[in-house]
Design an enzyme around this catalytic site. Structure first.
Site, PDB file in Angstrom:
ATOM      1  N   SER A  32      -5.573  -3.259   2.046  1.00 17.14           N
ATOM      2  CA  SER A  32      -4.989  -3.335   0.709  1.00 17.14           C
ATOM      3  C   SER A  32      -3.765  -4.238   0.616  1.00 17.14           C
ATOM      4  O   SER A  32      -3.299  -4.534  -0.469  1.00 17.14           O
ATOM      5  CB  SER A  32      -4.593  -1.927   0.259  1.00 17.14           C
ATOM      6  OG  SER A  32      -3.606  -1.378   1.132  1.00 17.14           O
ATOM      7  N   LYS A  37       4.940  -5.894  -0.423  1.00 17.94           N
ATOM      8  CA  LYS A  37       3.758  -5.300  -1.049  1.00 17.94           C
ATOM      9  C   LYS A  37       4.180  -4.410  -2.212  1.00 17.94           C
ATOM     10  O   LYS A  37       5.132  -3.632  -2.104  1.00 17.94           O
ATOM     11  CB  LYS A  37       2.989  -4.488   0.002  1.00 17.94           C
ATOM     12  CG  LYS A  37       1.700  -3.830  -0.476  1.00 17.94           C
ATOM     13  CD  LYS A  37       1.027  -3.096   0.673  1.00 17.94           C
ATOM     14  CE  LYS A  37      -0.284  -2.444   0.244  1.00 17.94           C
ATOM     15  NZ  LYS A  37      -0.958  -1.766   1.376  1.00 17.94           N
ATOM     16  N   SER A  55      -5.366  -1.464   6.438  1.00 20.34           N
ATOM     17  CA  SER A  55      -4.779  -2.308   5.402  1.00 20.34           C
ATOM     18  C   SER A  55      -3.742  -3.318   5.867  1.00 20.34           C
ATOM     19  O   SER A  55      -3.253  -4.109   5.057  1.00 20.34           O
ATOM     20  CB  SER A  55      -4.158  -1.426   4.310  1.00 20.34           C
ATOM     21  OG  SER A  55      -5.161  -0.707   3.644  1.00 20.34           O
TER      22      SER A  55
END
Length: 426
Positions: free
Chosen positions: A146, A77, A170
């Site tokens: 996210s 990420k 997330s």
């Protein structure tokens, strides 16, 4: 054996790599071929470095076994620092940003033999404004957020493992949207150095795999706890059922998924019954959201003050809301959270795990909204470990599942329980 190597689970591929029955180069080439074929539609990655990854794969094939993740492609990420790839955090503020060192979690994975092949799309500074990633099952739907790109990349067979983070929902929510296993470890079990902060009392590093064993493999490296990948499933299980105070927001597909799970698990569990929630727990989502807003306003104070014009209106509104939380309110909310931690911990005297919803519905249609994290907020606030179990399909064909929640620090028992459940739900 799978037709294509990229379709292997991480745990299966790891076994073959450890035995030298499979080369890191062969596995990586199939992953890169999948990315080449699908990235234009899924849009999971911010950046890739195929040549560097291939060079690392050749070195791994020529040298000794490095560790449990030897030769496994890993996506990261884009809020984790990486010394060899940009870290832009879903914001123009950090365009071209090149850290000099890896985040601790990335370094641990590399040390264990993982091949970092690229950075995945995150929402803006890991908050609510969506990135470009699409749901691999239906590109008109959100992948969740996210950790959007990480979940989508694993779901679409681009990589076997990916790193993510959770502050509210997330990891668990995108795992639910994309139909993969998401693992949010106990708060504090995985180092956060080198990861862009959001809310200091809740930010947690975890990740994604396609099976429980995959998630356990990744989490064992991140936490340094080999028990996570070696503990056998229990013979039976005591399950506490927690629909939660906001169950009225669950849509029909989630309700049907819940009922299916209870029907399958209850006859084989030592106990499967409603778990009583502490007094005042109906306010848990509001308490979590308030603390998160206040801490995010602190964490992003520089960006807010010096680069406010480059932030989305939604993020500016959140930061303004967080700045408006007075110290007395924040301390009172933190005190309530601490009391709830003790009261929820007492539930685990009667229950091995809690079964709870992960998301309110299938992945939402449209790419601007990544979904409501309301069913994840309680467990993020309390710092408890969570695993999303993907085992069902909703009415429109998108994945649906539930999460298991464990006692703080009992991540190994939670993962063993997750495998017990999947053996009976799959």
């Amino acid at each position: 054996m799978s037709r294509l190597l990229n379709e292997l689970s991480a745990s299966d591929a790891a076994r073959r790599l450890q035995r030298r029955e499979l080369s890191a180069q062969a596995l990586l080439r199939d992953c890169l071929a999948r990315i080449a074929a699908r990235e234009s539609e899924v849009r999971a990655f911010v950046c890739l470095d195929a040549e560097a990854a291939l060079a690392q794969a050749r070195a791994l094939d020529a040298g000794p076994i490095r560790g449990p993740l030897h030769g496994l492609p890993l996506a990261v990420k884009d809020i984790f620092d990486t010394h060899d790839l940009p870290t832009e955090m879903g914001s123009t503020i950090f365009a071209g940003h090149r850290p000099r060192v890896d985040a601790a979690a990335v370094a641990l994975c590399r040390e264990a033999g993982a091949l970092v092949i690229g950075k995945t799309v995150t929402t803006e500074l890991a908050n609510m404004t969506a990135g470009v990633t699409r749901n691999p099952f239906k590109p008109a739907h959100s992948p969740g957020g996210s950790s959007s790109g990480s979940a989508a990349a694993v779901a679409d067979f681009m990589v076997p493992l990916a790193l993510g983070t959770q502050t509210a929902g997330s990891i668990i929510r995108p795992a639910a949207c994309c139909g993969v296993v998401g693992i949010k470890p106990s708060f504090g079990r995985v180092p956060r150095a080198g990861v862009k902060p959001n809310a200091d009392s809740m930010d947690t590093v975890g990740g994604f795999g396609r099976t429980v064993a995959d998630a356990a493999l990744l989490a064992s490296v991140l936490s340094g706890d080999a028990r996570l990948r070696t503990q056998a499933p229990p013979e039976t299980l005591r399950i506490g059922l927690v629909q939660g105070p906001d169950w009225n927001q669950a849509e029909d597909d989630v309700i049907a998924c819940w009922e299916r799970a209870v029907r399958a698990l209850a006859p084989q569990a030592a106990r499967c019954e409603d778990a009583p929630l502490p007094p005042g727990f109906a306010d848990v989502a509001t308490v979590q959201a308030t603390i998160q807003a206040a801490e995010t306003a602190q964490a992003l104070a520089f960006e807010h003050r010096h680069h406010g014009a480059q932030l989305s209106e939604a993020l500016v509104a959140l930061l303004d809301k967080g700045r408006a939380v007075d110290a007395e309110t924040l301390l009172a909310h933190r005190a309530r959270a601490e009391r709830w931690r003790g009261e929820i911990d007492a539930l685990f005297e009667r229950c091995d795990v809690l079964l709870a919803p992960s998301a309110v519905d299938e992945a939402p249609e449209g790419l601007q909204f990544t979904g409501d994290p309301i069913f994840c907020r309680p467990w993020s606030l309390l710092g408890l470990p969570c695993v999303h179990l993907p085992f069902a399909t909703g009415s429109t064909g998108l994945p649906v599942g539930l999460q298991l929640v464990g006692r703080h620090g009992d991540d190994h028992r939670l993962l063993a329980a997750a495998q017990w459940c999947m053996d009976r739900l799959g």
